[in-house]
Design a protein around this motif. Sequence first.
Motif, PDB file in Angstrom:
ATOM      1  N   PHE A  80      -4.417  46.330   5.035  1.00 14.14           N
ATOM      2  CA  PHE A  80      -4.937  45.019   5.423  1.00 14.14           C
ATOM      3  C   PHE A  80      -4.544  44.705   6.864  1.00 14.14           C
ATOM      4  O   PHE A  80      -5.327  44.148   7.631  1.00 14.14           O
ATOM      5  N   SER A  81      -3.316  45.106   7.237  1.00  9.14           N
ATOM      6  CA  SER A  81      -2.765  44.726   8.538  1.00  9.14           C
ATOM      7  C   SER A  81      -3.554  45.338   9.698  1.00  9.14           C
ATOM      8  O   SER A  81      -3.903  44.652  10.668  1.00  9.14           O
ATOM      9  N   CYS A  84      -6.976  43.636  10.184  1.00 10.67           N
ATOM     10  CA  CYS A  84      -6.907  42.336  10.877  1.00 10.67           C
ATOM     11  C   CYS A  84      -6.564  42.516  12.353  1.00 10.67           C
ATOM     12  O   CYS A  84      -7.201  41.914  13.230  1.00 10.67           O
ATOM     13  N   VAL A  85      -5.563  43.341  12.653  1.00  6.47           N
ATOM     14  CA  VAL A  85      -5.125  43.495  14.043  1.00  6.47           C
ATOM     15  C   VAL A  85      -6.226  44.146  14.886  1.00  6.47           C
ATOM     16  O   VAL A  85      -6.506  43.708  16.005  1.00  6.47           O
ATOM     17  N   THR A  87      -9.404  43.958  14.368  1.00  7.27           N
ATOM     18  CA  THR A  87     -10.472  42.967  14.530  1.00  7.27           C
ATOM     19  C   THR A  87     -10.142  42.015  15.683  1.00  7.27           C
ATOM     20  O   THR A  87     -10.997  41.723  16.532  1.00  7.27           O
ATOM     21  N   ILE A  88      -8.894  41.533  15.715  1.00  8.13           N
ATOM     22  CA  ILE A  88      -8.497  40.613  16.791  1.00  8.13           C
ATOM     23  C   ILE A  88      -8.512  41.339  18.140  1.00  8.13           C
ATOM     24  O   ILE A  88      -8.910  40.766  19.159  1.00  8.13           O
ATOM     25  N   GLU A  89      -8.098  42.611  18.149  1.00  8.46           N
ATOM     26  CA  GLU A  89      -8.122  43.361  19.412  1.00  8.46           C
ATOM     27  C   GLU A  89      -9.552  43.546  19.916  1.00  8.46           C
ATOM     28  O   GLU A  89      -9.801  43.479  21.130  1.00  8.46           O
ATOM     29  N   ASP A  92     -10.461  40.119  21.321  1.00  5.60           N
ATOM     30  CA  ASP A  92      -9.759  39.882  22.587  1.00  5.60           C
ATOM     31  C   ASP A  92     -10.381  40.681  23.726  1.00  5.60           C
ATOM     32  O   ASP A  92     -10.340  40.265  24.880  1.00  5.60           O
TER      33      ASP A  92
ATOM     34  N   GLY B  48       0.866  42.973  14.350  1.00  9.35           N
ATOM     35  CA  GLY B  48       0.342  42.361  15.568  1.00  9.35           C
ATOM     36  C   GLY B  48       1.440  42.189  16.611  1.00  9.35           C
ATOM     37  O   GLY B  48       1.248  42.489  17.793  1.00  9.35           O
ATOM     38  N   GLY B 109      -4.943  35.999   7.576  1.00 10.67           N
ATOM     39  CA  GLY B 109      -4.682  37.335   8.120  1.00 10.67           C
ATOM     40  C   GLY B 109      -5.102  37.440   9.577  1.00 10.67           C
ATOM     41  O   GLY B 109      -4.344  37.919  10.426  1.00 10.67           O
ATOM     42  N   LEU B 110      -6.311  36.971   9.880  1.00 10.60           N
ATOM     43  CA  LEU B 110      -6.789  37.040  11.262  1.00 10.60           C
ATOM     44  C   LEU B 110      -5.964  36.127  12.170  1.00 10.60           C
ATOM     45  O   LEU B 110      -5.622  36.501  13.303  1.00 10.60           O
ATOM     46  N   ALA B 113      -2.607  37.811  12.747  1.00 10.95           N
ATOM     47  CA  ALA B 113      -2.763  38.963  13.639  1.00 10.95           C
ATOM     48  C   ALA B 113      -2.843  38.482  15.086  1.00 10.95           C
ATOM     49  O   ALA B 113      -2.187  39.026  15.984  1.00 10.95           O
ATOM     50  N   ALA B 114      -3.638  37.424  15.321  1.00  5.39           N
ATOM     51  CA  ALA B 114      -3.782  36.877  16.674  1.00  5.39           C
ATOM     52  C   ALA B 114      -2.459  36.309  17.172  1.00  5.39           C
ATOM     53  O   ALA B 114      -2.047  36.554  18.320  1.00  5.39           O
ATOM     54  N   LEU B 117      -0.022  39.210  17.970  1.00  7.06           N
ATOM     55  CA  LEU B 117      -0.362  39.875  19.230  1.00  7.06           C
ATOM     56  C   LEU B 117       0.056  39.023  20.418  1.00  7.06           C
ATOM     57  O   LEU B 117       0.621  39.517  21.400  1.00  7.06           O
TER      58      LEU B 117
END
Lengths: 122, 139
Positions: A80-81, A84-85, A87-89, A92, B48, B109-110, B113-114, B117
């Motif tokens: 899962f991690s 999510c990470v 997706t955000i990257e 960004d 993250g 989760g999102l 993660a943000a 990061l």
Amino acid sequence: MSALVAASVLVAGAVGAVIRYLLSKAYPVRPGHLPGGILVVNVVGSGLAGAVIGLAERAAVSDDVRLVLVTGFCGGLTTFSTWCVETIELADGGRWRAAILNVLVTLALGIGAALGLYLLVR
Amino acid sequence: MPPSLAVFVGGLAGTGLRLALDTVLPHADDGFPWSTLIANLVGTFALGWLAGGLWTRPAIPPWLKAGIGSGLIGSFTTLSAVMGAVAILDREEATALAALYLGVSLVAGLALAAAGLKLGSAIAHRPMPTEVTDDGATL
């Protein structure tokens, strides 16, 4: 839960993690593409989990086997991690379309595989 | 250490932690899967934070990133348990609970993660990476 079952769950999870690692190396994140390796392991693992949960429901596999395969192997294979990470990257980096697709495609295929195989085999 | 071996060792630990959390916080078939949600959210924030911060430093060896990221955190968090729970909740006709579980997992989760990061990158005194330049090994 016996010690043997617990140990089997851990080893199955570790094997799943190595397969995920090797696939994520073979199909990495790159511009213009979804994180392919992670998508594949998440969908395959979700489908396998749905199938095994369905089989366990009609006692075709024991609770111990279910624990080793679902909690162990599928749990270690899927993640899962990273989903999510990554997706955000993508977001960004300005790749909003890829980020949204990564969420929607994983959700649609993951739910489809898990629910579909569960209903098929139970 | 070969990265694959580090992933295997990390995978043993991550799966063990998740199994322990499942044992401490069991849930009924028609109940809310708290243990999976907690594992997923904690792991996502941690990954993250590492990816945005410490792992941008060249001194961190690839096998350590693989062992902790792909191994420990990757196997501590899980998508198949979320999807399996959705299938079971569907059978229990707890569709609203399944939708709530999926929604909370995804949104939190999102967001985590943000946040991870951003915080990790602030601590490392570096701007946010604007392009994914690694080969996938760190994730």
